[in-house]
Write an enzyme that holds these catalytic residues in place. Sequence first.
Site, PDB file in Angstrom:
ATOM      1  N   GLY A   1      43.778 -64.079   3.493  1.00 40.75           N
ATOM      2  CA  GLY A   1      43.989 -65.302   2.723  1.00 40.75           C
ATOM      3  C   GLY A   1      45.461 -65.651   2.642  1.00 40.75           C
ATOM      4  O   GLY A   1      45.966 -66.037   1.571  1.00 40.75           O
TER       5      GLY A   1
ATOM      6  N   TYR B   1      31.617 -63.777  -9.662  1.00 45.91           N
ATOM      7  CA  TYR B   1      33.039 -63.601  -9.334  1.00 45.91           C
ATOM      8  C   TYR B   1      33.593 -62.347 -10.011  1.00 45.91           C
ATOM      9  O   TYR B   1      34.226 -61.496  -9.374  1.00 45.91           O
ATOM     10  CB  TYR B   1      33.830 -64.832  -9.767  1.00 45.91           C
ATOM     11  CG  TYR B   1      35.304 -64.743  -9.468  1.00 45.91           C
ATOM     12  CD1 TYR B   1      35.784 -64.951  -8.175  1.00 45.91           C
ATOM     13  CD2 TYR B   1      36.231 -64.436 -10.467  1.00 45.91           C
ATOM     14  CE1 TYR B   1      37.137 -64.856  -7.896  1.00 45.91           C
ATOM     15  CE2 TYR B   1      37.580 -64.340 -10.191  1.00 45.91           C
ATOM     16  CZ  TYR B   1      38.027 -64.557  -8.909  1.00 45.91           C
ATOM     17  OH  TYR B   1      39.364 -64.462  -8.624  1.00 45.91           O
TER      18      TYR B   1
ATOM     19  N   ALA C   1      31.952 -59.826 -11.156  1.00 46.27           N
ATOM     20  CA  ALA C   1      31.292 -58.621 -10.630  1.00 46.27           C
ATOM     21  C   ALA C   1      31.896 -58.201  -9.295  1.00 46.27           C
ATOM     22  O   ALA C   1      32.110 -57.007  -9.051  1.00 46.27           O
ATOM     23  CB  ALA C   1      29.795 -58.868 -10.478  1.00 46.27           C
TER      24      ALA C   1
ATOM     25  N   LYS D   1      34.936 -58.771  -8.309  1.00 42.65           N
ATOM     26  CA  LYS D   1      36.289 -58.263  -8.548  1.00 42.65           C
ATOM     27  C   LYS D   1      36.249 -56.880  -9.208  1.00 42.65           C
ATOM     28  O   LYS D   1      37.112 -56.044  -8.960  1.00 42.65           O
ATOM     29  CB  LYS D   1      37.079 -59.252  -9.413  1.00 42.65           C
ATOM     30  CG  LYS D   1      37.447 -60.548  -8.681  1.00 42.65           C
ATOM     31  CD  LYS D   1      38.384 -60.266  -7.513  1.00 42.65           C
ATOM     32  CE  LYS D   1      38.923 -61.530  -6.860  1.00 42.65           C
ATOM     33  NZ  LYS D   1      39.855 -61.238  -5.748  1.00 42.65           N
TER      34      LYS D   1
ATOM     35  N   ILE E   1      47.481 -67.876 -12.069  1.00 42.43           N
ATOM     36  CA  ILE E   1      48.725 -68.358 -11.478  1.00 42.43           C
ATOM     37  C   ILE E   1      48.411 -69.729 -10.899  1.00 42.43           C
ATOM     38  O   ILE E   1      47.276 -69.970 -10.453  1.00 42.43           O
ATOM     39  CB  ILE E   1      49.258 -67.376 -10.406  1.00 42.43           C
ATOM     40  CG1 ILE E   1      50.601 -67.849  -9.831  1.00 42.43           C
ATOM     41  CG2 ILE E   1      48.244 -67.108  -9.316  1.00 42.43           C
ATOM     42  CD1 ILE E   1      51.313 -66.796  -8.975  1.00 42.43           C
TER      43      ILE E   1
END
Lengths: 236, 102
Positions: free
Chosen positions: A13, A146, A148, A150, A179
């Site tokens: 990414g 999401y 879970a 992470k 951020i």
Amino acid sequence: MDLYSGKTALVTGATRGVGRIIAEHFLSEGASVIGFARGEPSLTAAAYHHVQVDLADPMAIQKAFLGLHKQITRLDIVVNNAAVLTSQYAMIMPPAAAQAMVNVNLLAPFIVSREAAKFMRKSKWGRIINIGSMAVSLEPIGDSVYAATKAGLSTLANVMAKEFGPMNVTCNTLGITAIESDMLSQLPRDKIDAIIAGLPVPRFATAADILNVVDFFAAEASSYVTAQTVFLGGVN
Amino acid sequence: MDRREEVLAIILSALESLNLELPEAERVKVGPTTPLFGPDATLDSLSLVSVIVDVETALTMRWDAPISLTDDRAMSREISPFDTVGTLTDYVLELLQEIAPA
């Protein structure tokens, strides 16, 4: 001497957001950087090599590594950063969106880490850093899958830390807070502001906050630091 | 060198690489009948993983396609492909026949 002189780092990414910040930092500190991303490259440094790959596709990742084996002989640092986020109540979450989060946020780091470890075992040195999220601890409504995935990243790193420890490869997770990024812009701003206001350090993360911990995990002196998750901003 | 000899050489090379990492007393015999897995094998689980990774990597580079030696098919066999260097050679030849018929 630059911090990462002579090192080769892979950042997933790498075209935008946190991945781009980390890739630019490694480049500025003397590393050669390989960026894995679905899109076109956004970095043009001579030491940057972009690999266009769909991280949702395990076979595509393996093919990308097949290409790397023909071009490089060592890989020192991996940052599993790429992630996708669909925030939605579980009862109306599209299964395809949930599947995409599992594939990109959890399965891709597994494949990338295991393929990278095959390089690292030869050089008997490696640093694998997963980019986690405050969502693991805060468990916001809408982020079931999401959060879970992470949380799974930490577990992934902790088990791999045991498997790769004898090869002098450490595996750690950095749980970042919000951020300013493309991903953040997908979420309701008032919801994010409320979460940030409740943190022990009630502000958004900066690039410096993130790079400080990345540098710590990647440091030569951190060979005894593995299977750890560090959250920013006082999240625990 | 025919395909069988080439595959055998890749597997033996992986064992030789492993021996470079092992203390002298723990080094394994390098030959076509060397046991890799089971009661007669002297490799521990991490050593066997190292050999599999080296063989997979070498095969993948040589035939330019991802090759996995540890998929469900391998694991469900009555006779494990990892019994000996010979059984592993046979299994690799079977996989190669599918991706690159000789």
